[in-house]
Enzyme design. Structure first.
Site: not given
Length: 369
Positions: A74, A93, A117, A269
């Protein structure tokens, strides 16, 4: 290269950025891998598993973050901002289009930050987003079905119905990786499923794949307003790579939805495709707006960390290896990795993030020189 694997600190985030098997592969290539003690416990891997594969176990996050290349799951949270620095390669990410404070901190620190991503292949596929999209897509009907239970604020509808009782209605906004996986599980539960997408070729593909078992519709405001009025469960599965998700469902549109229906916005997100969605956590996942249950957990795959960690590590290993072998040269050599570059040496290198915040951006090639 020295590679750091810190323990994730976001609330209820149990994934880890590399399995012991991935660590063994990196060590075999001559790299030194430093793992923060306890980093893998949430995913079912203890320190001994990593040590047996050649990792160095350290006690503090600071030691893990001090390495040349840091692999995470994360995005850094505020308590980790102090670890960001100019000579750091960060691979994780990021979802910057929904996080201006992190964007600004990365720019201030001069960190080279590569987002899983936005790593993109020539055909447009997103190889490092796909595994978590598959997990989140398959989880969405599961958590949605649970929160339809009456004591949780839902309508009291069983998605699959029973003989003599109509099955529940699931509407999915977006027919990409999240959408197709959500449809698989929703159909498996026995629900009636409608998928909307702006790409007609994608709708043709979905119709073929599901053999006509799902209803496909062109995504436009009229069709969206019509189908959400019938939905027991609405799943947001919209993605514009690296950019803020568009609000396809406005606050006013909630008025046509059934009281107690559930929204699961997997796009949270990236800001969410439902105007009223906001990020929530696994221990407090839902809230009500105008009688509609909203589920906005921003790290859904973190709830199934063993599956998620293995799926993610399977895909990231090759790219992490390339970064470890070549450093910044990997970004120059690999179009896929270069597309993942979001910040470098104080410059924003992803146009969609700049557009989201009104910040200047440069092409990755220009930033890398």
């Amino acid at each position: 290269m020295n590679i750091g694997i810190p323990k994730e600190v976001k609330r209820h985030e149990y994934r880890v950025s590399a399995t012991p098997g991935s660590v063994r592969a990196l060590v075999a290539r001559g790299h030194r891998v430093v793992v923060e003690s306890g980093a893998g416990l949430g995913s079912g891997f203890d320190d001994e598993d990593y040590q047996a594969r050649g990792a160095v176990i350290v006690k503090s996050a600071q030691e893990a973050w001090a390495q040349q290349l840091v692999l995470k799951v994360k995005e850094p949270v505020p308590r980790e901002y102090g670890y960001l620095r100019r000579d750091l390669l960060l691979f994780t990410y990021l979802h910057l289009a929904a996080d201006r404070p992190l964007t600004e901190r990365l720019l201030e620190a001069g960190t080279t930050a590569i987002a899983y991503e936005t790593v993109q292949l020539n055909g447009g596929s997103l190889p490092l987003l796909t595994p978590m999209s598959e997990v989140a897509g398959r989880m969405a009907p599961q958590v949605g079905a649970y929160h339809l239970e009456k004591f949780l604020g839902g309508r009291g509808v069983l998605l699959g119905g029973v003989p003599g009782v109509q099955a529940g209605e699931v509407v999915i906004l977006g027919g990409g990786v999240v959408g197709i996986n959500a449809a698989k599980i929703a159909l498996g539960l026995g629900a009636r499923v409608t998928i909307l997408d702006i790409n007609h070729s994608r709708l043709q593909y979905l119709d073929d794949v599901f053999g006509g078992r799902v209803q496909t519709l062109a995504s436009n405001p009229g069709n969206i307003a019509e189908v959400i009025a019938k939905a027991d469960l609405l799943i947001g599965a919209v993605l514009i790579p690296g950019a803020k998700a568009p609000h396809l469902v406005t606050r006013e549109m909630l008025a046509v939805m059934k009281p107690g229906s559930v929204i699961v916005d997997v796009a949270v997100d990236q800001g969410g495709c439902v105007e009223t969605i906001r990020p929530t956590t696994h221990d407090d996942p839902v809230y009500l707006v105008d009688g509609i249950v909203h589920y906005g957990v921003a790290n859904m795959p973190g709830a199934v960390p063993n599956t998620s960690t293995i799926a993610l590590s399977n895909q990231t290993l090759a790219y992490a290896s390339e970064l470890a072998e070549k450093g910044l040269m990997a970004l120059r050599d690999s179009p896929a990795l270069r597309s993942g570059l979001n910040t470098h040496a104080g410059q924003l290198t992803y146009q969609a993030v700049g557009e989201a915040f009104g910040l200047p951006s440069v092409a990755p090639e220009a930033a890398l020189g």
